[in-house]
Write an enzyme that holds these catalytic residues in place. Sequence first.
Site, PDB file in Angstrom:
ATOM      1  N   LYS A  24      -3.105   6.359   1.365  1.00  0.00           N
ATOM      2  CA  LYS A  24      -4.456   6.189   1.179  1.00  0.00           C
ATOM      3  C   LYS A  24      -5.559   7.057   2.096  1.00  0.00           C
ATOM      4  O   LYS A  24      -5.101   7.503   3.068  1.00  0.00           O
ATOM      5  CB  LYS A  24      -4.864   4.502   1.730  1.00  0.00           C
ATOM      6  CG  LYS A  24      -6.156   4.274   1.457  1.00  0.00           C
ATOM      7  CD  LYS A  24      -6.007   2.739   2.201  1.00  0.00           C
ATOM      8  CE  LYS A  24      -7.337   1.893   1.968  1.00  0.00           C
ATOM      9  NZ  LYS A  24      -7.691   0.659   2.558  1.00  0.00           N
TER      10      LYS A  24
ATOM     11  N   SER B 157      -9.345  -2.648  -0.480  1.00  0.00           N
ATOM     12  CA  SER B 157      -9.647  -1.409  -0.425  1.00  0.00           C
ATOM     13  C   SER B 157      -8.891  -0.458  -0.787  1.00  0.00           C
ATOM     14  O   SER B 157      -9.037   0.562  -1.293  1.00  0.00           O
ATOM     15  CB  SER B 157     -10.446  -1.219   0.854  1.00  0.00           C
ATOM     16  OG  SER B 157      -9.470  -0.919   1.738  1.00  0.00           O
TER      17      SER B 157
ATOM     18  N   SER C 253      -6.681  -5.764   2.186  1.00  0.00           N
ATOM     19  CA  SER C 253      -6.529  -4.476   1.771  1.00  0.00           C
ATOM     20  C   SER C 253      -5.331  -3.933   0.920  1.00  0.00           C
ATOM     21  O   SER C 253      -5.398  -3.048   0.059  1.00  0.00           O
ATOM     22  CB  SER C 253      -7.313  -3.396   2.226  1.00  0.00           C
ATOM     23  OG  SER C 253      -8.580  -3.729   2.568  1.00  0.00           O
TER      24      SER C 253
END
Length: 479
Positions: A82, A157, A181
């Site tokens: 990420k 996210s 997330s």
Amino acid sequence: MKTLDPGELTIAEIAPRIRRKEISPLELTRHYLDRIKRLNPTLNAYLTVTEEQALVDAKKAEEEIRKGKYRGVLHGIPFSIKDNLATKGVRTTAGSKILSEWAPDFDATVVERLKEGGAIILGKTNMHEWAKGSNSINPFYGTAHNPWDTKRIPGGSSGGSAVAVAAGLCMASLGTDSAGSVRNPASLCGTVGLKPTYGRVSCYGGVPGTGGYSTNHFGIFSKMVNDCALVLPSIAGYDSKDPMSSEEPVPNYFKSIGKKVKGMRAGVLRGYFDDGLAGEVKRAFEEALRTLRAIGMKTEEVVVPHLDLIPALQTASSRPEGNTDHDHYLRTRPRDYSPGLLYTLIAGLLIPASVYITAQRVRRLVCQEFDAALERVQVIVAPTVPIPAPTIEECNRGYVELDGKRINLQDRRGNFLTQCTIPFNVTGLPAMSICCGFSSSGLPIGMQIVAGPFQEGVVFQVAHAYEKAAEWYQRKPSI
């Protein structure tokens, strides 16, 4: 290698073959890079692809293994990261305009540990701006698209990480989870998503401002539960760079895979998790409970008296903590935030210290109530997201229409898509999302499996038993 489909491969299947030199890490990496070139223009899962370095690392891994210097199960395994986890010399944007050109001179501890294990980093994945949302609609880098239906969001996210795993653009990925997330996009994309116990995995190297300090966790996306059990020991454990990381010993989680669950008890929390639950999600969850009973587990209702205070506790805890890292940028570059996030951050500045302190006191009470519930049962199970993945259009207009009702995606309790996940950020308990069915339109639905502090082994035990019985993992998105 020519007969292998990267979209079908799992770490548990491939790692032994890499060790026996039956599969080339270099060829495996090339297969994934080719797939990324073909599918990423549609899915927008990756913001940065580190092709050149990945090939160098894969060649090195192959040479080491050929010489008998096998490092472990992640040696030669392709990962994605990420884009709010620091990667040395590689652009790390946190999905923001402000950090669009930042290339750290260090690795996050989790990235460092992956590299030490011989893993191959394919690139950095798309995400919600500053990790402050659950849809991964990013105004600066474009929206990540759900591989089950590209008109829909992948969640957030860590949306790009979930897409990359679900679409076979890597074998596993690392994300962060401050309000759901990891689990939220895992549910909407049909992958396994683990948020370990708070402190189980070092958070050193996460971009400041992308998570509340007391609610944030680094987690894992994988295709199957056993893969996740193989990854966690490689990144878990005490880190002197993170004062909140735990010295609790790291067990061999893979030993939990295959253990019988007969006689174990699963707790069901009613009320809070039922609010706004779509009919298809409710039916999938109830069917999952029947499957747990069919494999020998007992289910019973458990009570957490102050569960309704969770949204307020999450907001009063994470917003002031996260805002401390935005103070400089809010003063000097406010127009480099999207308008919606700017207003959210400003609202966070209005939370008084007295509210934050009160929230921590009440939070301790809620944690004790969860501990009491987990004395009666080995795990708690709950839906991960109240609805299947909404469309990008629905997210932009702010509501969905389901079961004859209009559901606002933002209400007085906060973000509707994270209501089911935030209890386990507030408490820090280990929680995994696993696919528990599909909607009538073919969209994945997730169920959370939660255990006591540092009881990830119990989560793996139950999740694997359910996964094997339900076999939802056999469905793949058609891309």
